[in-house]
Structures are given as C-alpha cells and as structure tokens.
Write a protein that holds these residues in place. Structure first.
Motif, PDB file in Angstrom:
ATOM      1  N   VAL A  38       6.418  24.657  16.810  1.00 43.31           N
ATOM      2  CA  VAL A  38       5.950  23.269  16.863  1.00 43.31           C
ATOM      3  C   VAL A  38       5.897  22.851  18.322  1.00 43.31           C
ATOM      4  O   VAL A  38       6.855  23.055  19.076  1.00 43.31           O
ATOM      5  N   TRP A  58       1.622  19.233  17.264  1.00 44.89           N
ATOM      6  CA  TRP A  58       0.839  20.249  16.560  1.00 44.89           C
ATOM      7  C   TRP A  58       1.683  21.505  16.431  1.00 44.89           C
ATOM      8  O   TRP A  58       2.716  21.642  17.083  1.00 44.89           O
ATOM      9  N   TYR A  59       1.259  22.411  15.596  1.00 46.99           N
ATOM     10  CA  TYR A  59       2.020  23.648  15.394  1.00 46.99           C
ATOM     11  C   TYR A  59       1.065  24.830  15.443  1.00 46.99           C
ATOM     12  O   TYR A  59      -0.143  24.709  15.247  1.00 46.99           O
ATOM     13  N   SER A  60       1.651  26.039  15.691  1.00 49.79           N
ATOM     14  CA  SER A  60       0.886  27.296  15.740  1.00 49.79           C
ATOM     15  C   SER A  60       1.514  28.283  14.757  1.00 49.79           C
ATOM     16  O   SER A  60       2.741  28.381  14.643  1.00 49.79           O
ATOM     17  N   HIS A 105      -5.006  13.173  12.484  1.00 47.74           N
ATOM     18  CA  HIS A 105      -6.055  14.166  12.206  1.00 47.74           C
ATOM     19  C   HIS A 105      -5.803  14.802  10.840  1.00 47.74           C
ATOM     20  O   HIS A 105      -4.699  14.717  10.301  1.00 47.74           O
ATOM     21  N   THR A 109      -6.337  21.015  10.581  1.00 48.59           N
ATOM     22  CA  THR A 109      -6.503  21.283  12.015  1.00 48.59           C
ATOM     23  C   THR A 109      -5.184  21.654  12.676  1.00 48.59           C
ATOM     24  O   THR A 109      -5.185  22.005  13.857  1.00 48.59           O
ATOM     25  N   ARG A 110      -4.098  21.582  11.917  1.00 45.77           N
ATOM     26  CA  ARG A 110      -2.751  21.845  12.418  1.00 45.77           C
ATOM     27  C   ARG A 110      -2.309  20.862  13.504  1.00 45.77           C
ATOM     28  O   ARG A 110      -1.293  21.059  14.145  1.00 45.77           O
ATOM     29  N   ASN A 111      -3.089  19.778  13.684  1.00 46.61           N
ATOM     30  CA  ASN A 111      -2.675  18.673  14.549  1.00 46.61           C
ATOM     31  C   ASN A 111      -2.028  17.627  13.644  1.00 46.61           C
ATOM     32  O   ASN A 111      -2.714  16.943  12.882  1.00 46.61           O
ATOM     33  N   ILE A 112      -0.760  17.549  13.714  1.00 49.22           N
ATOM     34  CA  ILE A 112       0.001  16.683  12.803  1.00 49.22           C
ATOM     35  C   ILE A 112       0.567  15.463  13.555  1.00 49.22           C
ATOM     36  O   ILE A 112       1.662  14.983  13.264  1.00 49.22           O
ATOM     37  N   SER A 113      -0.206  14.966  14.506  1.00 50.82           N
ATOM     38  CA  SER A 113       0.228  13.786  15.270  1.00 50.82           C
ATOM     39  C   SER A 113       0.361  12.581  14.342  1.00 50.82           C
ATOM     40  O   SER A 113      -0.447  12.383  13.431  1.00 50.82           O
TER      41      SER A 113
END
Length: 408
Positions: A38, A58-60, A105, A109-113
C-alpha cells in the motif's frame, strides 16, 4: 516465464581449487518476487472547514483477485470503521461521515483514495487504510497506509474593546479576541490612515491580542483595526479611540452638574408656590364656613296674626340693611335698619345732623288716609350719633327676621 538472476562473487580462490565462473544462476530464480504493498501520497493532509479533503492511497499487486479494503478512523475512545469493500461491493458505515465520504476513483484502478466533503473540525484524526488480496504475499505493515488529517477552522469575527479612560496623559489597553479558530489565531493591531501605524512588541502581544498605549495625546485619536488570522483565514474588527483633554472633561462635568442644580431649584420653588396657593385657598374656605359667635339669634315675632285683608298694610315688617359692611372704629354708625310697624311710626337710629327723617305715609283706615304725625323731637338726654362715635361707641348690627324666622 521465469526470471533468472545472477550473482557475482569477487574474491581470491583457495589453493588447489580451480577457478569457477564468477556469474551463475540462483536455484530460486524462477519464483516471482511480487508482493502486496500500500502506497501513501502524503502522511499529512490539511483542509479548511467546509471544504473537501482527499486522502491519497493506492496499492500494487500481481494478483487479479478482488481486494478486501477497509478505511478506519483512529480516534478516541476507540477506532471505528468508516467504509469497506468486500467482493467489489462498497459498504459505508453508520457514522458522522456517512453522507460525506466515498472513494475518489473506481476500485478497479487500484486507486483507493478517500474523499471527504464539507469537512468539519471533528473529522480531524488519523485515517488507516488496509488492503488484503487472497493469493498475494503480505508482508508486515506493507498492506497498511496511515494519513493524518487536520481540519483548519478560520477565526470567528473578533471583538475589540477599550480598557481605561482615554484622556490626555493616561494609559489605555486595546484588546482583541476571537472565540473560534484552529489553530489559535494570532492578532495584529494597526492604526488606519491618514496616520498609518503598525505596532510591534512589547506594546503589542500577538498571542493575547492586546495593545498598550501609554501617555495618550490628542494626536493619538483615530481608528484602530485588529486582524485575527491563522492558516485558514482572517477576520477584522475596529475601534475608535477619542482622546479628550482634562479641561474638556471638567467643562462637561460642570455643565451637567449645573443643569441638575438648576432643575432641582426650579422643582423646589414650584413645590413651595403650589403649597402656598393650596394653604391660602384652604384658609379662605375655612373663613367662609366659620359661624360668628357674637351673632344674636333671631327672635320670633310676638304679634298675633291679623286677617288677610290688612296684612299688607298693618302686619308686614320690612327689614332692610342699608349700605355695605363697614369696619368698626372711627367710622360713624349708619342707619342700618328701619322698621315700619302697624301704626306707621318710624323706629330706628336718630337721623344724622342736618338730615331729614324719612318721609313715611301713614296707612289708610277705612279708605281715609291718616294724618302723618309730627316726628317726635330728640329725647331728653339723648346724644347725636356723631357724639357717640367720638365717645368711642360701637354700633351693633341686629339682623332682621322675616315672619318665617329666617334671617334677611
């Protein structure tokens, strides 16, 4: 397709040992090293009350499975969950943020802002985001992101006050305070044009908002403005300082005291005048209602009633009081009463010197008028009225009485 890594060793070779290649493949080179992690854009986020706040996270991961995501607010007395994502479904918890929070988002998109609308002061705190993927490697603390949110509150409109008496030579203090603000506002005083002046310590205390003015003069009069400010904004208030000379103040005080004294004097004399008029009126009413003690009671007539035919000529008594009331003393007595009897004779005080007695016609008897008898001469030994007056005699007025017994 596997990834092979080579490792290079550098060093001397032991005696009797052949040299070996300095690069060789590792036995575990074919295993993927991708792990879940994260990422946090910034650990500190500031927002002004009423505006939006974005917590960037975001996470990878190399896994294509759906993640399990939770957002929590670490706040006393205990942390509580704000929202979560399970199986691709977003669930917002029942908190004060429910109607104002959401993802910025799409989850794919794995953008969990996290987005917070219309921030409030109580939204401040530490936010924690946790991500878990089923078939991905999780290392300790790598799947958690922490962000501290601080909601700033602009100062409320401050209040300006004057402490002290603004006269020449005196000392006064101007104060400025705001009831709201995060962080606590600082204050700055200045004097407005045409005489612009900015103040500094020690005359000004920026934390407390006070300004001390010493040894006032007339030139120090003017408009003073205080500005309360912090990172979220600023607000102003002002106060008008009017420095007065001591002589002016004394004149004003004397005028006020003189006016009050004059008013009190007018009221005093007005009360005295009203009291005098009331007392005089009461004394006059008492004198008019007073019964004289020396008045002689009327007498009842002693003659018998006569027939009605000659009542007018024989039995009526005519009483009259001639002249006006005169004081006692040097004035001569007046012939105050005359009585006409049934015989027509005249009774009364003797006539004045040189005056003729009143001429009275005798009543008629059986239609034949009677002769008027000669007036009798003065009785022997009687004194004329003028002599009685000189001798100090006091005339007495005898009130006449009608047949009904009332005074005339």
């Amino acid at each position: 397709m596997g990834v092979f890594l080579t490792v290079r060793f550098c060093g001397e070779v032991a005696p009797g040992v052949e040299s070996f290649p300095r690069f060789f493949p590792l036995p575990w080179a074919g295993v993927s090293l991708a792990v879940l992690e994260v990422h946090v854009g910034t650990s500190l986020v500031f927002s002004v009350e009423g505006q939006q706040a974005v917590l960037p996270v975001w996470y990878s991961s190399h896994s294509h499975k759906e993640p399990y995501i939770t957002w929590m607010l670490n706040k006393k007395p205990a942390p509580f969950q704000i929202l979560s994502v399970i199986g691709g479904v977003v669930k917002v918890e029942e908190t004060d943020l429910k109607s104002r929070v959401g993802f910025l988002h799409p989850i794919e998109t794995r953008n969990i802002s996290l987005l917070i609308n219309a921030t409030r002061e109580q939204d401040s705190g530490q936010y924690m985001c946790t991500v878990n993927v089923v078939d991905d490697i999780i290392r300790m603390h790598k799947n958690v992101g922490l962000i501290n949110l601080t909601v700033l509150v602009p100062p409320a409109t401050p209040t300006c006050q004057l402490h002290g008496n603004a006269v020449v030579g005196a000392n006064v203090t101007l104060s400025c305070s705001s009831k709201k603000g995060k962080p606590s506002p600082v204050y700055q005083w200045q004097r407005e044009p045409p005489t612009l002046q900015v103040f500094f310590p020690p005359a000004q205390d920026r934390a407390k908002g006070t300004l001390k003015l010493t040894n006032l003069s007339l030139e120090m009069s003017g408009v003073y403005v205080c500005r309360a400010e912090n990172q979220a904004g600023s607000e102003n208030c002002s106060i008008v300082l009017e420095v007065q000379s001591t002589s002016t103040k004394a004149v004003i005080a004397g005028a006020v005291l003189g006016s009050l004294g004059a008013l009190a004097t007018i009221i005093f004399f007005a009360q005295k005048f009203v009291g005098y008029r009331r007392k005089k009126r009461d004394s006059q009413e008492e004198g008019a209602n007073e019964i004289k003690e020396d008045a002689v009671a009327p007498k009842t007539p002693s003659w018998p009633r006569r027939p009605a035919s000659d009542t007018l000529s024989k039995t009526s008594t005519l009483s009259s009081i001639a002249g006006t009331r005169q004081g006692y003393g040097a004035r001569a007595p007046s012939d105050t009463a005359s009585i006409l009897t049934s015989t027509g004779s005249y009774r009364g005080p003797p006539p004045r010197a040189g005056a003729r007695p009143p001429s009275l016609s005798p009543p008629a008897a059986n239609g034949t008028p009677r002769r008027r008898p000669e007036p009798p001469g003065p009785a022997a030994g009687a004194l004329p009225p003028a002599s009685l007056a000189r001798a100090g005699a006091v005339p007495v007025m005898v009130p006449a009485q009608s047949r009904a017994g009332s005074l005339v």
